[in-house]
Design a protein around this motif. Structure first.
Motif, PDB file in Angstrom:
ATOM      1  N   ILE A   1       0.836  -1.207   0.000  1.00 28.79           N
ATOM      2  CA  ILE A   1       0.000   0.000   0.000  1.00 28.79           C
ATOM      3  C   ILE A   1       0.873   1.260   0.000  1.00 28.79           C
ATOM      4  CG2 ILE A   1      -1.663   1.337   1.342  1.00 28.79           C
ATOM      5  CD1 ILE A   1      -2.804  -1.380   2.320  1.00 28.79           C
ATOM      6  N   ILE A   2       1.883   1.286   0.885  1.00 32.26           N
ATOM      7  CA  ILE A   2       2.742   2.469   0.987  1.00 32.26           C
ATOM      8  C   ILE A   2       3.500   2.708  -0.315  1.00 32.26           C
ATOM      9  CG2 ILE A   2       4.802   3.401   2.118  1.00 32.26           C
ATOM     10  CD1 ILE A   2       3.841   2.093   4.701  1.00 32.26           C
TER      11      ILE A   2
ATOM     12  N   ILE B   1       2.732   1.795  -3.376  1.00 25.07           N
ATOM     13  CA  ILE B   1       1.840   2.263  -4.443  1.00 25.07           C
ATOM     14  C   ILE B   1       1.513   3.742  -4.255  1.00 25.07           C
ATOM     15  CG2 ILE B   1      -0.502   2.073  -5.362  1.00 25.07           C
ATOM     16  CD1 ILE B   1      -0.307  -0.952  -4.945  1.00 25.07           C
ATOM     17  N   LEU B   2       1.186   4.135  -3.020  1.00 28.64           N
ATOM     18  CA  LEU B   2       0.847   5.531  -2.757  1.00 28.64           C
ATOM     19  C   LEU B   2       2.032   6.459  -3.043  1.00 28.64           C
ATOM     20  CD1 LEU B   2      -1.253   5.191   0.525  1.00 28.64           C
ATOM     21  CD2 LEU B   2      -2.097   5.675  -1.779  1.00 28.64           C
ATOM     22  N   LEU B   3       3.232   6.036  -2.621  1.00 28.82           N
ATOM     23  CA  LEU B   3       4.404   6.887  -2.816  1.00 28.82           C
ATOM     24  C   LEU B   3       4.851   6.918  -4.278  1.00 28.82           C
ATOM     25  CD1 LEU B   3       6.572   6.062   0.336  1.00 28.82           C
ATOM     26  CD2 LEU B   3       5.140   8.056  -0.084  1.00 28.82           C
ATOM     27  N   SER B   4       4.446   5.933  -5.066  1.00 27.09           N
ATOM     28  CA  SER B   4       4.848   5.911  -6.483  1.00 27.09           C
ATOM     29  C   SER B   4       4.006   6.846  -7.341  1.00 27.09           C
ATOM     30  CB  SER B   4       4.741   4.486  -7.032  1.00 27.09           C
ATOM     31  OG  SER B   4       3.375   4.120  -7.203  1.00 27.09           O
ATOM     32  N   LEU B   5       2.824   7.212  -6.872  1.00 26.45           N
ATOM     33  CA  LEU B   5       1.896   7.987  -7.703  1.00 26.45           C
ATOM     34  C   LEU B   5       2.444   9.345  -8.142  1.00 26.45           C
ATOM     35  CD1 LEU B   5      -1.499   7.161  -5.927  1.00 26.45           C
ATOM     36  CD2 LEU B   5      -0.540   6.154  -8.002  1.00 26.45           C
TER      37      LEU B   5
END
Length: 233
Positions: A9-10, A12-16
């Motif tokens: 989850i972390i 994916i969120l930081l990759s956006l």
């Protein structure tokens, strides 16, 4: 399992927010002699980089550097049991080792820039050889803390030496592609190190027999490191 879900989850969120730079993007020119010394003569794409002997020397060094560290730190807890450490002291030891592992990354990243990749690699293998030699010849709780701290320190160091050397030798433009291949060395080291240390324990009956093998690997690393130099454009 829970950590895996959280990391997913972390990440994916930081990759956006990440976006590729424009096709004509260039890193600003180095302004100091030291910065120029750590900047590649040209940007090698992955096929070009993989044709260079330097690429595979670095990859091999990464395998044995990480393998030496992983073989040693993977048996930190069992060796602690052989020394009959209390549960509290064993837990404290692993926390201390983890701090040294963390410290090895910025330290060796700085050393790789300062001393050049070859010298930083040689230094890391010298530390590994000394630490394993001390462990094998002097069995004590104090030496356990000192030597394993150094081994965890150098393992963290290789997670800085290899990427910094990749940037130094092959440039920043294709860095992600090039280091992606170089980083496969860490996975190979994890498999080989675990299997080898377990096999040595089965054959000899003691984890202490792992340390001479790690010392030999480190000596090989010192020798091979001397061939690590910038590719010829």
């Amino acid at each position: 399992m829970y950590l895996g879900v959280v990391f997913l989850i972390i990440n994916i969120l930081l990759s956006l927010p990440f976006k590729f730079p424009p096709a004509d993007f260039k890193v600003a020119s180095a302004s100091t002699p030291q910065a120029q010394a750590t900047t590649a003569a040209k940007d090698y794409d992955r096929p070009e980089a993989m044709k260079q002997p330097t690429f595979w020397i670095l990859w091999f060094l990464y395998i044995i550097g990480a393998m030496a560290g992983l073989m040693a730190i993977g048996i930190a807890a069992p060796v602690g049991k052989e020394l009959k450490l209390s549960t509290g002291l064993a837990a404290t030891a692993l926390q201390v080792f983890a701090l040294f592992n963390f410290a090895g990354r910025p330290t060796f990243g700085w050393l790789t820039d300062k001393l050049k990749p070859k010298n930083a690699a040689v230094l890391s293998f010298i530390v590994i050889a000394l630490a394993t030699g001390l462990l094998y010849t002097s069995i004590s709780i104090g030496m356990y803390f000192v030597a394993f701290s150094l081994l965890w320190f150098t393992l963290g160091g290789w997670l800085a030496i290899a990427p910094t050397a990749t940037k130094t030798f092959f440039g920043t433009k294709y860095y992600g592609e090039n280091y992606g291949v170089i980083f496969t060395a860490y996975g190979i080291a994890a498999i080989l190190g675990t299997l080898l240390s377990g096999k040595i324990k089965d054959m000899t009956g003691s984890y202490y027999s792992v340390f001479p093998i790690v010392m030999i690997i480190a000596i090989v690393g010192i020798i091979v490191s001397l061939a690590l130099r910038p590719p010829k454009s």
